[in-house]
Design a protein around this motif. Sequence first.
Motif, PDB file in Angstrom:
ATOM      1  N   ILE A 211       0.831  -1.199   0.000  1.00  0.00           N
ATOM      2  CA  ILE A 211       0.000   0.000   0.000  1.00  0.00           C
ATOM      3  C   ILE A 211       0.867   1.250   0.000  1.00  0.00           C
ATOM      4  CG2 ILE A 211      -1.571   1.343   1.449  1.00  0.00           C
ATOM      5  CD1 ILE A 211      -2.896  -1.270   2.294  1.00  0.00           C
TER       6      ILE A 211
ATOM      7  N   GLY B 256       2.509  -6.814  11.821  1.00  0.00           N
ATOM      8  CA  GLY B 256       1.922  -8.099  12.164  1.00  0.00           C
ATOM      9  C   GLY B 256       2.335  -9.145  11.156  1.00  0.00           C
ATOM     10  N   ARG B 257       2.934 -10.218  11.666  1.00  0.00           N
ATOM     11  CA  ARG B 257       3.215 -11.358  10.797  1.00  0.00           C
ATOM     12  C   ARG B 257       3.038 -12.623  11.607  1.00  0.00           C
ATOM     13  NH1 ARG B 257       8.707 -11.046   7.902  1.00  0.00           N
ATOM     14  NH2 ARG B 257       8.653 -13.286   8.240  1.00  0.00           N
TER      15      ARG B 257
ATOM     16  N   ILE C 164       2.748  -4.916  18.805  1.00  0.00           N
ATOM     17  CA  ILE C 164       1.798  -3.910  19.275  1.00  0.00           C
ATOM     18  C   ILE C 164       2.432  -3.130  20.438  1.00  0.00           C
ATOM     19  CG2 ILE C 164      -0.497  -3.559  20.286  1.00  0.00           C
ATOM     20  CD1 ILE C 164      -0.619  -4.467  17.356  1.00  0.00           C
TER      21      ILE C 164
ATOM     22  N   GLY D  71      -4.890  -3.839  10.039  1.00  0.00           N
ATOM     23  CA  GLY D  71      -3.605  -4.460  10.309  1.00  0.00           C
ATOM     24  C   GLY D  71      -2.924  -4.916   9.034  1.00  0.00           C
ATOM     25  N   SER D  72      -2.048  -5.900   9.159  1.00  0.00           N
ATOM     26  CA  SER D  72      -1.212  -6.316   8.023  1.00  0.00           C
ATOM     27  C   SER D  72      -1.939  -7.232   7.049  1.00  0.00           C
ATOM     28  CB  SER D  72       0.048  -6.989   8.552  1.00  0.00           C
ATOM     29  OG  SER D  72      -0.314  -8.103   9.360  1.00  0.00           O
TER      30      SER D  72
ATOM     31  N   ALA E 198       1.226  -0.919   8.540  1.00  0.00           N
ATOM     32  CA  ALA E 198       0.655  -1.850   9.515  1.00  0.00           C
ATOM     33  C   ALA E 198       1.759  -2.804   9.931  1.00  0.00           C
ATOM     34  CB  ALA E 198      -0.494  -2.641   8.890  1.00  0.00           C
TER      35      ALA E 198
ATOM     36  N   LEU F  47     -12.840  -1.920   6.873  1.00  0.00           N
ATOM     37  CA  LEU F  47     -11.553  -1.600   7.479  1.00  0.00           C
ATOM     38  C   LEU F  47     -10.557  -1.027   6.482  1.00  0.00           C
ATOM     39  CD1 LEU F  47     -10.466  -4.443   9.922  1.00  0.00           C
ATOM     40  CD2 LEU F  47     -10.731  -2.008  10.388  1.00  0.00           C
ATOM     41  N   GLY F  48     -10.652  -1.453   5.253  1.00  0.00           N
ATOM     42  CA  GLY F  48      -9.698  -0.997   4.238  1.00  0.00           C
ATOM     43  C   GLY F  48      -9.778   0.494   3.964  1.00  0.00           C
TER      44      GLY F  48
ATOM     45  N   PRO G  54      -2.741 -10.497   6.637  1.00  0.00           N
ATOM     46  CA  PRO G  54      -1.959 -11.602   6.050  1.00  0.00           C
ATOM     47  C   PRO G  54      -2.774 -12.463   5.079  1.00  0.00           C
ATOM     48  CG  PRO G  54      -2.280 -11.899   8.435  1.00  0.00           C
ATOM     49  CD  PRO G  54      -2.751 -10.533   8.099  1.00  0.00           C
ATOM     50  N   ASP G  55      -4.097 -12.456   5.223  1.00  0.00           N
ATOM     51  CA  ASP G  55      -4.920 -13.286   4.319  1.00  0.00           C
ATOM     52  C   ASP G  55      -4.907 -12.785   2.881  1.00  0.00           C
ATOM     53  OD1 ASP G  55      -6.301 -11.031   5.349  1.00  0.00           O
ATOM     54  OD2 ASP G  55      -8.265 -11.962   5.101  1.00  0.00           O
TER      55      ASP G  55
ATOM     56  N   ASN H  87      -6.870  -2.523  -0.245  1.00  0.00           N
ATOM     57  CA  ASN H  87      -7.439  -1.195  -0.461  1.00  0.00           C
ATOM     58  C   ASN H  87      -6.470  -0.132   0.089  1.00  0.00           C
ATOM     59  OD1 ASN H  87      -9.008   1.123  -0.489  1.00  0.00           O
ATOM     60  ND2 ASN H  87     -10.838   0.106   0.293  1.00  0.00           N
TER      61      ASN H  87
HETATM   62  P1  NAI Z   1      -6.521  -6.923   9.720  1.00  0.00           P
HETATM   63  O1  NAI Z   1      -6.998  -5.534   9.794  1.00  0.00           O
HETATM   64  O2  NAI Z   1      -5.129  -7.113   9.240  1.00  0.00           O
HETATM   65  O3  NAI Z   1      -7.506  -7.765   8.781  1.00  0.00           O
HETATM   66  C1  NAI Z   1      -8.876  -7.943   9.073  1.00  0.00           C
HETATM   67  C2  NAI Z   1      -9.660  -8.229   7.772  1.00  0.00           C
HETATM   68  O4  NAI Z   1      -9.720  -7.006   7.020  1.00  0.00           O
HETATM   69  C3  NAI Z   1      -8.959  -9.239   6.886  1.00  0.00           C
HETATM   70  O5  NAI Z   1      -9.919 -10.041   6.259  1.00  0.00           O
HETATM   71  C4  NAI Z   1      -8.229  -8.376   5.882  1.00  0.00           C
HETATM   72  O6  NAI Z   1      -8.043  -9.000   4.629  1.00  0.00           O
HETATM   73  C5  NAI Z   1      -9.141  -7.179   5.758  1.00  0.00           C
HETATM   74  N1  NAI Z   1      -8.364  -5.984   5.430  1.00  0.00           N
HETATM   75  C6  NAI Z   1      -7.534  -5.307   6.266  1.00  0.00           C
HETATM   76  N2  NAI Z   1      -6.960  -4.286   5.627  1.00  0.00           N
HETATM   77  C7  NAI Z   1      -7.435  -4.313   4.362  1.00  0.00           C
HETATM   78  C8  NAI Z   1      -7.199  -3.503   3.211  1.00  0.00           C
HETATM   79  N3  NAI Z   1      -6.360  -2.447   3.231  1.00  0.00           N
HETATM   80  N4  NAI Z   1      -7.848  -3.816   2.070  1.00  0.00           N
HETATM   81  C9  NAI Z   1      -8.688  -4.853   2.038  1.00  0.00           C
HETATM   82  N5  NAI Z   1      -8.950  -5.659   3.077  1.00  0.00           N
HETATM   83  C10 NAI Z   1      -8.325  -5.387   4.237  1.00  0.00           C
HETATM   84  O7  NAI Z   1      -6.705  -7.538  11.171  1.00  0.00           O
HETATM   85  P2  NAI Z   1      -6.315  -8.990  11.717  1.00  0.00           P
HETATM   86  O8  NAI Z   1      -6.489 -10.008  10.650  1.00  0.00           O
HETATM   87  O9  NAI Z   1      -7.037  -9.124  12.987  1.00  0.00           O
HETATM   88  O10 NAI Z   1      -4.777  -8.881  12.074  1.00  0.00           O
HETATM   89  C11 NAI Z   1      -3.731  -9.232  11.174  1.00  0.00           C
HETATM   90  C12 NAI Z   1      -2.422  -8.784  11.764  1.00  0.00           C
HETATM   91  O11 NAI Z   1      -2.375  -7.350  11.829  1.00  0.00           O
HETATM   92  C13 NAI Z   1      -2.196  -9.265  13.190  1.00  0.00           C
HETATM   93  O12 NAI Z   1      -0.827  -9.607  13.287  1.00  0.00           O
HETATM   94  C14 NAI Z   1      -2.543  -8.050  14.044  1.00  0.00           C
HETATM   95  O13 NAI Z   1      -1.880  -8.020  15.271  1.00  0.00           O
HETATM   96  C15 NAI Z   1      -2.058  -6.938  13.160  1.00  0.00           C
HETATM   97  N6  NAI Z   1      -2.721  -5.652  13.410  1.00  0.00           N
HETATM   98  C16 NAI Z   1      -1.922  -4.564  13.303  1.00  0.00           C
HETATM   99  C17 NAI Z   1      -2.455  -3.303  13.432  1.00  0.00           C
HETATM  100  C18 NAI Z   1      -1.572  -2.153  13.212  1.00  0.00           C
HETATM  101  O14 NAI Z   1      -0.483  -2.298  12.665  1.00  0.00           O
HETATM  102  N7  NAI Z   1      -1.966  -0.958  13.585  1.00  0.00           N
HETATM  103  C19 NAI Z   1      -3.883  -3.095  13.717  1.00  0.00           C
HETATM  104  C20 NAI Z   1      -4.659  -4.320  13.723  1.00  0.00           C
HETATM  105  C21 NAI Z   1      -4.062  -5.546  13.594  1.00  0.00           C
END
Ligand code: NAI
Length: 360
Positions: A22, A80-81, A90, A281-282, A78, A259-260, A284-285, A293
């Motif tokens: 991004i 997280g891995r 965090i 967050g990151s 973001a 969230l995106g 990973p999926d 996004n």
């Molecule tokens: P996440 O926000 O990474 O993902 C949640 C869902 O939203 C997933 O299905 C993801 O594909 C989707 N998503 C997130 N950002 C997107 C984007 N830009 N475009 C499209 N879809 C998006 O939260 P999750 O899965 O709970 O955490 C994944 C990792 O990220 C973990 O290691 C967590 O600790 C870390 N994390 C880091 C944050 C930060 O750096 N501020 C905040 C939240 C989580």
Amino acid sequence: MGGMVRTLRVAVIPGDGVGPEISEACQPVIEAAATRAGIRLESTPLDWGGERHLRCGAPMPEDGPSVLRRFDAALFGAVGRPDVPDHELIWGLIIRLRQELGLSVNLRPALTFPGLPTPFGGGAAIDLLVVRENTEGEYAGAGGRLRRGSPGEVAVEVAIHSRAAISEAARFAFETARRRRRRLHLVTKSNAMRYGYLLWDEVVAEVAVDYPEVSWERVLVDAMAARLVQRPEELDVLLCSNLFGDILSDLTAALVGGLGMAPSANIRPGQRLGVFEPVHGSAPDIAGRGIANPGGYLLSAALMFDHLEAGSAGDRIRAALAHALRQPELRTPDLGGTATTAQLASAVLAQLQHREASRK
Ligand code: NAI
Ligand code: MG
């Protein structure tokens, strides 16, 4: 100021997962917005995050907060891995920066974009702002574990609420509400938690006296969850503790496109240096596929420009993104489209440049 080009020094921390994809796609957009607002952007990339943690044993250098003090702002992707425990990143990065840089307030606006589908169909326009206390409450880090591993194991996590932090967040929220639609909701849970949230109720009532033009109301967090789903268009500024703001702002993000699309600003009222980051967050999926996004990151950059009073740069980003998102084929999969991160970011860039051309 007349005619002088201002320089803004920005630390860019792409981080992990979708963060670097991004950040790379958005950098030209952010630079173009700055240039067109008469600002010279000096971006310095920093390799902080999970990969650095694996390499060096910590997600940022020991003096990370001091490093950031040399900049006007940090723009963060973001972290997280899967192979690093989440709490290391965090606490080692995000919460440490918030606490050591005194970033006492977290701003999370939620704004519907015309034409963008929302989960509840053709609802009314939403334009609200979560003002979240950012350094204490349930995330203060006070606690411990006893009798580890035994059947009698217990964990204690103590919430800390100070008059100083509550009143700083409250004052900022009322100031902001005064410039918006003059409506504020304080979100607490003082029926079940009798100490910290009663202090919130009292301190906010004291601060409110200085803002007679803002009408405000106290709402319990569970009731607010329902209200956000049922009548979000009536809400303007939500003043929340750290935990409640964290949870409700994912909900407000979901209300306006997910969230995106959600941006955030970690700031301290009256202080220049802030950390600006998407709420997500990151991911990973979806990491590595180039389909994340970029909206949340771009809107975070816009908040950064607003905070640094960088002329029209923030508005230019918001307008160009809104324009691009009107076209369904430019939406990323999370918004129901098929566009890639790069396609959407390039369209926003083209729109920024086109607007400039049509202005001449
Ligand atoms: P996440 O926000 O990474 O993902 C949640 C869902 O939203 C997933 O299905 C993801 O594909 C989707 N998503 C997130 N950002 C997107 C984007 N830009 N475009 C499209 N879809 C998006 O939260 P999750 O899965 O709970 O955490 C994944 C990792 O990220 C973990 O290691 C967590 O600790 C870390 N994390 C880091 C944050 C930060 O750096 N501020 C905040 C939240 C989580
Ligand atoms: Mg969160």
